[in-house]
Scaffold this active site. Structure first.
Site, PDB file in Angstrom:
ATOM      1  CE  LYS A  31      34.351  28.339  42.764  1.00  0.00           C
ATOM      2  NZ  LYS A  31      33.304  29.330  42.840  1.00  0.00           N
ATOM      3  CE  LYS A  83      38.471  33.149  40.460  1.00  0.00           C
ATOM      4  NZ  LYS A  83      37.707  34.116  40.395  1.00  0.00           N
ATOM      5  CE  LYS A 118      32.968  36.335  46.903  1.00  0.00           C
ATOM      6  NZ  LYS A 118      32.599  35.542  46.209  1.00  0.00           N
TER       7      LYS A 118
HETATM    8  P1  ATP Z   1      34.706  32.490  44.591  1.00  0.00           P
HETATM    9  O1  ATP Z   1      36.170  31.870  44.775  1.00  0.00           O
HETATM   10  O2  ATP Z   1      33.465  32.130  45.751  1.00  0.00           O
HETATM   11  O3  ATP Z   1      34.068  31.836  43.286  1.00  0.00           O
HETATM   12  P2  ATP Z   1      35.283  34.591  43.532  1.00  0.00           P
HETATM   13  O4  ATP Z   1      36.390  35.453  44.403  1.00  0.00           O
HETATM   14  O5  ATP Z   1      35.981  33.926  42.464  1.00  0.00           O
HETATM   15  O6  ATP Z   1      34.798  34.151  44.805  1.00  0.00           O
HETATM   16  P3  ATP Z   1      33.187  35.759  42.139  1.00  0.00           P
HETATM   17  O7  ATP Z   1      31.996  35.849  43.661  1.00  0.00           O
HETATM   18  O8  ATP Z   1      33.262  34.810  41.706  1.00  0.00           O
HETATM   19  O9  ATP Z   1      34.448  35.647  43.518  1.00  0.00           O
HETATM   20  O10 ATP Z   1      33.207  36.923  41.522  1.00  0.00           O
HETATM   21  C1  ATP Z   1      32.287  38.418  41.874  1.00  0.00           C
HETATM   22  C2  ATP Z   1      32.883  39.161  40.477  1.00  0.00           C
HETATM   23  O11 ATP Z   1      34.374  39.591  40.761  1.00  0.00           O
HETATM   24  C3  ATP Z   1      32.915  38.517  39.012  1.00  0.00           C
HETATM   25  O12 ATP Z   1      32.650  40.103  38.262  1.00  0.00           O
HETATM   26  C4  ATP Z   1      34.466  38.387  38.551  1.00  0.00           C
HETATM   27  O13 ATP Z   1      34.551  38.173  37.838  1.00  0.00           O
HETATM   28  C5  ATP Z   1      35.102  38.839  39.487  1.00  0.00           C
HETATM   29  N1  ATP Z   1      36.124  38.841  40.215  1.00  0.00           N
HETATM   30  C6  ATP Z   1      36.897  37.307  40.954  1.00  0.00           C
HETATM   31  N2  ATP Z   1      38.189  37.303  41.062  1.00  0.00           N
HETATM   32  C7  ATP Z   1      39.054  38.146  40.118  1.00  0.00           C
HETATM   33  C8  ATP Z   1      40.100  38.323  40.400  1.00  0.00           C
HETATM   34  N3  ATP Z   1      40.644  37.350  41.001  1.00  0.00           N
HETATM   35  N4  ATP Z   1      40.333  39.308  39.341  1.00  0.00           N
HETATM   36  C9  ATP Z   1      39.514  40.576  38.960  1.00  0.00           C
HETATM   37  N5  ATP Z   1      37.936  39.760  39.321  1.00  0.00           N
HETATM   38  C10 ATP Z   1      37.513  38.768  39.980  1.00  0.00           C
END
Ligand code: ATP
Ligand code: LTN
Length: 328
Positions: free
Chosen positions: A112, A194, A197
């Site tokens: 990040k 991955k 969001k």
């Molecule tokens: P950000 O980009 O804001 O960090 P994010 O999409 O990575 O958001 P988080 O809010 O960090 O999502 O994660 C919420 C939950 O979803 C966590 O348990 C995380 O491990 C899971 N998660 C996030 N991205 C993935 C993915 N690509 N595949 C599976 N699980 C995920």
């Protein structure tokens, strides 16, 4: 009494299929086996700037998402992290135990810091410590998360052990639950990253509220690998394998069976059908989401009641922690 389970999602945007398949789907299934506490991690979301009006909406939307996904407020506690000041207080205390070098090793921070290089704030750095406080305040036994949170959970365990060693047995050392399938759904625009969001490109993800037309377009544009054959091979066909994983998890069909059905058919047919699978899966969810999201009074009532219950547990732990430290 069952064992306690804690998890959270940061309301930094509408959640996507990765969040759902990696985390929330299992929360719903585990609700009957554990005393569950699910938080909306708004303080975590703030580590990337959120415009206030949108932020307010996103926080309540996240509550509607939890409910629409099947989290039942009669069984589980749902609350907003910032409603309970114990989270910030325990973070400070744990900050005195964590080493800067431990936080510098966190891959999410490094990633990040690169992507948001204009705003490498202290909160982004301290993010895993706030997570540890979230978990430890509830004497949590298990934490279901996606693969990317594994390193943060390891740090949480280290800090709990360190605190217990210095001040005496206080915290439970939590176990991480990571599902094999769906733990790491990759970006539609790049199978090496991955689904996220906070991705800049909206074609990276499919959110749970995307319209049918947008889903069709996103799947059509999703990168595929060279060749024509539909096969599951993470090394040679990472993009297609990711799409097959999504197909399989949403349709409850084994990957083998899907691969067999597409013998002799090309990517285009597969993608058209995958879009249909996603749309059919999301339709009933989206109806429930709309209904909950319209009823802001109900959402606030659920969140207030959840905060009351959560506060009781969190404050008791914080009292114990302060006492052990020697604070008056
Ligand atoms: P950000 O980009 O804001 O960090 P994010 O999409 O990575 O958001 P988080 O809010 O960090 O999502 O994660 C919420 C939950 O979803 C966590 O348990 C995380 O491990 C899971 N998660 C996030 N991205 C993935 C993915 N690509 N595949 C599976 N699980 C995920
Ligand atoms: N950072 C987490 C959300 C989160 C969390 C937690 C998850 C905040 N606090 C405690 C598990 C336990 C994420 O999933 N991105």
């Amino acid at each position: 009494m069952n064992q306690r389970l804690f998890s959270a999602v940061a309301p930094s945007g509408i959640i996507h299929l990765g969040n759902y398949l990696g985390a929330i789907k299992q929360w719903v299934e585990l609700q009957n086996d554990y005393d569950c506490v699910f938080s909306i991690a708004d303080y975590h979301a703030m580590t990337i700037f959120q415009p206030p009006q949108e932020f307010r909406e996103k926080i309540l939307e996240m509550a509607a998402i939890y409910l629409a996904a099947g989290i039942d407020p009669k069984k589980s506690i749902i609350f907003i992290q910032s409603n309970i000041s114990a989270h910030a207080e325990l973070t400070w205390i744990l900050n005195t135990l964590v080493k800067v070098s431990e936080l510098e090793r966190m891959t999410q921070f490094k990633d990040k810091a690169k992507r948001f290089s204009q705003n490498i704030n202290m909160g982004l750095f301290d993010y895993p410590v706030l997570m540890a406080a979230d978990i430890l305040l509830y004497k949590t036994k298990v934490v279901p998360v996606g693969e990317d949170q594994k390193q943060h959970l390891e740090l949480c365990r280290t800090l709990a052990q360190r605190f217990n060693k210095v001040y005496g047995q206080t915290f439970i050392i939590p176990k991480t639950i990571i599902r094999k399938e769906g733990a790491r759904i990759m970006g539609l625009d790049d199978p090496a990253k991955k689904m996220s969001k906070s991705a800049v490109n909206p074609y990276n993800y499919i959110t749970l509220t995307d319209s049918s037309d947008l889903i069709k377009e996103k799947i059509k544009k999703a990168v595929t690998d060279s060749g024509k054959e539909i096969i599951f091979n993470l090394k040679e066909k990472p993009a297609l394998s990711n799409l097959l994983t999504i197909y399989s998890l949403l349709s409850n069909k084994p990957i083998k069976e899907i691969v067999k059905n597409y013998q002799g058919k090309g990517y285009s047919q597969f993608k058209t059908d995958l879009a249909e699978v996603i749309i059919n899966f999301l339709k009933p969810f989206q109806e429930r989401f709309e209904n909950f999201n319209k009823d802001q009074n109900y959402l606030k009532k659920v969140l207030n009641e959840g905060a009351q219950k959560a506060r009781e547990i969190a404050e008791k732990t914080l009292e114990e922690v302060k006492e052990k430290i020697g604070l008056i």
